[in-house]
Design a protein around this motif. Structure first.
Motif, PDB file in Angstrom:
ATOM      1  N   ASP A   8       0.831  -1.213   0.000  1.00  0.00           N
ATOM      2  CA  ASP A   8       0.000   0.000   0.000  1.00  0.00           C
ATOM      3  C   ASP A   8       0.857   1.250   0.000  1.00  0.00           C
ATOM      4  O   ASP A   8       1.812   1.364   0.777  1.00  0.00           O
ATOM      5  CB  ASP A   8      -0.909   0.031   1.241  1.00  0.00           C
ATOM      6  CG  ASP A   8      -2.135  -0.862   1.048  1.00  0.00           C
ATOM      7  OD1 ASP A   8      -2.499  -1.089  -0.110  1.00  0.00           O
ATOM      8  OD2 ASP A   8      -2.681  -1.340   2.054  1.00  0.00           O
ATOM      9  N   GLY A   9       0.525   2.163  -0.886  1.00  0.00           N
ATOM     10  CA  GLY A   9       1.147   3.488  -0.847  1.00  0.00           C
ATOM     11  C   GLY A   9       2.552   3.574  -1.406  1.00  0.00           C
ATOM     12  O   GLY A   9       3.179   4.623  -1.345  1.00  0.00           O
ATOM     13  N   PRO A  35      -0.302   2.562 -13.144  1.00  0.00           N
ATOM     14  CA  PRO A  35      -0.886   3.630 -12.321  1.00  0.00           C
ATOM     15  C   PRO A  35      -1.551   3.039 -11.071  1.00  0.00           C
ATOM     16  O   PRO A  35      -2.050   1.902 -11.109  1.00  0.00           O
ATOM     17  CB  PRO A  35      -1.929   4.263 -13.252  1.00  0.00           C
ATOM     18  CG  PRO A  35      -1.493   3.912 -14.631  1.00  0.00           C
ATOM     19  CD  PRO A  35      -0.828   2.580 -14.525  1.00  0.00           C
ATOM     20  N   PRO A  36      -1.577   3.787  -9.964  1.00  0.00           N
ATOM     21  CA  PRO A  36      -2.070   3.249  -8.688  1.00  0.00           C
ATOM     22  C   PRO A  36      -3.496   2.693  -8.754  1.00  0.00           C
ATOM     23  O   PRO A  36      -3.808   1.708  -8.108  1.00  0.00           O
ATOM     24  CB  PRO A  36      -2.015   4.446  -7.734  1.00  0.00           C
ATOM     25  CG  PRO A  36      -1.116   5.440  -8.376  1.00  0.00           C
ATOM     26  CD  PRO A  36      -1.096   5.166  -9.837  1.00  0.00           C
ATOM     27  N   ASP A  37      -4.359   3.304  -9.547  1.00  0.00           N
ATOM     28  CA  ASP A  37      -5.764   2.872  -9.593  1.00  0.00           C
ATOM     29  C   ASP A  37      -6.082   2.136 -10.893  1.00  0.00           C
ATOM     30  O   ASP A  37      -7.225   2.101 -11.334  1.00  0.00           O
ATOM     31  CB  ASP A  37      -6.687   4.089  -9.444  1.00  0.00           C
ATOM     32  CG  ASP A  37      -6.372   5.171 -10.494  1.00  0.00           C
ATOM     33  OD1 ASP A  37      -5.348   5.019 -11.199  1.00  0.00           O
ATOM     34  OD2 ASP A  37      -7.134   6.139 -10.611  1.00  0.00           O
ATOM     35  N   GLU A 103       9.621   1.781  -5.550  1.00  0.00           N
ATOM     36  CA  GLU A 103       9.875   1.771  -4.097  1.00  0.00           C
ATOM     37  C   GLU A 103       9.711   0.367  -3.516  1.00  0.00           C
ATOM     38  O   GLU A 103      10.052   0.130  -2.359  1.00  0.00           O
ATOM     39  CB  GLU A 103       8.917   2.734  -3.401  1.00  0.00           C
ATOM     40  CG  GLU A 103       9.091   4.177  -3.850  1.00  0.00           C
ATOM     41  CD  GLU A 103       7.962   5.083  -3.414  1.00  0.00           C
ATOM     42  OE1 GLU A 103       8.247   6.262  -3.163  1.00  0.00           O
ATOM     43  OE2 GLU A 103       6.802   4.630  -3.315  1.00  0.00           O
ATOM     44  N   ALA A 104       9.179  -0.558  -4.316  1.00  0.00           N
ATOM     45  CA  ALA A 104       8.998  -1.952  -3.903  1.00  0.00           C
ATOM     46  C   ALA A 104       8.887  -2.803  -5.162  1.00  0.00           C
ATOM     47  O   ALA A 104       8.596  -2.296  -6.242  1.00  0.00           O
ATOM     48  CB  ALA A 104       7.754  -2.102  -3.044  1.00  0.00           C
ATOM     49  N   VAL A 105       9.123  -4.100  -4.989  1.00  0.00           N
ATOM     50  CA  VAL A 105       9.121  -5.027  -6.126  1.00  0.00           C
ATOM     51  C   VAL A 105       8.283  -6.253  -5.750  1.00  0.00           C
ATOM     52  O   VAL A 105       8.418  -6.785  -4.642  1.00  0.00           O
ATOM     53  CB  VAL A 105      10.556  -5.479  -6.478  1.00  0.00           C
ATOM     54  CG1 VAL A 105      10.550  -6.446  -7.656  1.00  0.00           C
ATOM     55  CG2 VAL A 105      11.444  -4.270  -6.781  1.00  0.00           C
ATOM     56  N   ILE A 106       7.427  -6.686  -6.687  1.00  0.00           N
ATOM     57  CA  ILE A 106       6.732  -7.966  -6.517  1.00  0.00           C
ATOM     58  C   ILE A 106       7.073  -8.851  -7.715  1.00  0.00           C
ATOM     59  O   ILE A 106       7.146  -8.387  -8.844  1.00  0.00           O
ATOM     60  CB  ILE A 106       5.207  -7.810  -6.326  1.00  0.00           C
ATOM     61  CG1 ILE A 106       4.540  -7.056  -7.480  1.00  0.00           C
ATOM     62  CG2 ILE A 106       4.905  -7.136  -4.995  1.00  0.00           C
ATOM     63  CD1 ILE A 106       3.013  -7.025  -7.389  1.00  0.00           C
ATOM     64  N   VAL A 107       7.323 -10.127  -7.419  1.00  0.00           N
ATOM     65  CA  VAL A 107       7.912 -11.042  -8.406  1.00  0.00           C
ATOM     66  C   VAL A 107       7.081 -12.310  -8.495  1.00  0.00           C
ATOM     67  O   VAL A 107       6.667 -12.860  -7.469  1.00  0.00           O
ATOM     68  CB  VAL A 107       9.356 -11.409  -7.972  1.00  0.00           C
ATOM     69  CG1 VAL A 107       9.998 -12.369  -8.965  1.00  0.00           C
ATOM     70  CG2 VAL A 107      10.210 -10.160  -7.818  1.00  0.00           C
ATOM     71  N   ASP A 108       6.861 -12.786  -9.716  1.00  0.00           N
ATOM     72  CA  ASP A 108       6.206 -14.076  -9.897  1.00  0.00           C
ATOM     73  C   ASP A 108       7.155 -15.190  -9.479  1.00  0.00           C
ATOM     74  O   ASP A 108       8.327 -15.189  -9.850  1.00  0.00           O
ATOM     75  CB  ASP A 108       5.812 -14.249 -11.364  1.00  0.00           C
ATOM     76  CG  ASP A 108       5.076 -15.552 -11.583  1.00  0.00           C
ATOM     77  OD1 ASP A 108       4.077 -15.789 -10.894  1.00  0.00           O
ATOM     78  OD2 ASP A 108       5.509 -16.348 -12.436  1.00  0.00           O
TER      79      ASP A 108
END
Length: 200
Positions: A8-9, A35-37, A103-108
């Motif tokens: 979040d954020g 984009p955030p939304d 600012e953060a990373v998400i990985v499969d």
């Protein structure tokens, strides 16, 4: 419906790779910041989509993303550092090339190495859960497919236009008949053990 973000954020980049299980060609990875939304109900894991849908979605992603980039690791590098390290390196290269700093990373998947000092999460089947990872899976897959189609012009006998370098019967039969190319991953089992007596 896929989720928009994990952190979040924070400006979050989703990452995925394509070509990990191939016998030939580079491994590709993509990083995408949406984009955030952002909403796109058509987005899904690239493996669940037809080629036509993947390319249509690629156009949407390139248009809509806050930032996107592709990272590539060559067969020579794969042979030196192994495919797991190469897949992670390709993701790091994609992250390096982003025009906007995440600012953060998400990985499969379930394996990753820290990127700089950013928080990260590995998410099994993440390309079916998070929009940015699904977007990254589509970019990695389509850009790699384009690359394998180009290689197929150079080496048509390996059927890369159809198998994209994966270990199909036709691909392995061509290796047995014609030997290996500079694009084959020499550290992989290119032929089943009972056929390895062949002199390449």
């Amino acid at each position: 419906m896929l989720q928009n973000h994990y952190y979040d954020g924070l400006t979050e980049a989703g990452c995925d790779e394509a070509g990990r299980g191939c016998l030939a060609g580079s491994v590709y990875a993509a990083a995408v910041i949406l984009p955030p939304d952002y909403r796109n109900d058509l987005l899904n894991d690239s493996k669940q989509l037809s080629a036509k849908k993947r390319y249509a979605l690629r156009d949407m992603i390139l248009r809509d993303a806050v930032a996107w980039a592709v990272g590539i690791v060559t067969p020579e590098e794969i042979d030196k550092i192994n495919i797991l390290n190469a897949s992670i390196l390709a993701m790091h290269r994609a992250l390096d090339a982003l025009k906007v700093r995440p600012e953060a990373v998400i990985v499969d998947g379930n394996r990753f190495k820290p990127y700089r000092d950013l928080p990260f999460a590995t998410i099994v089947k993440g390309d079916g859960k998070y929009l940015s990872i699904a977007a990254a899976s589509i970019l990695a897959k389509t850009f790699r497919d384009d690359y394998m189609d180009d290689l197929a012009e150079e080496y048509p006998q390996y059927d890369w236009r159809s198998n994209k370098g994966y270990p199909t019967k036709k691909h392995r039969a061509a290796i047995k008949l014609h030997g290996v190319t500079p694009y084959h991953r020499k550290s992989f089992t290119l032929l089943p053990p009972e056929e390895l007596s062949l002199d390449f």
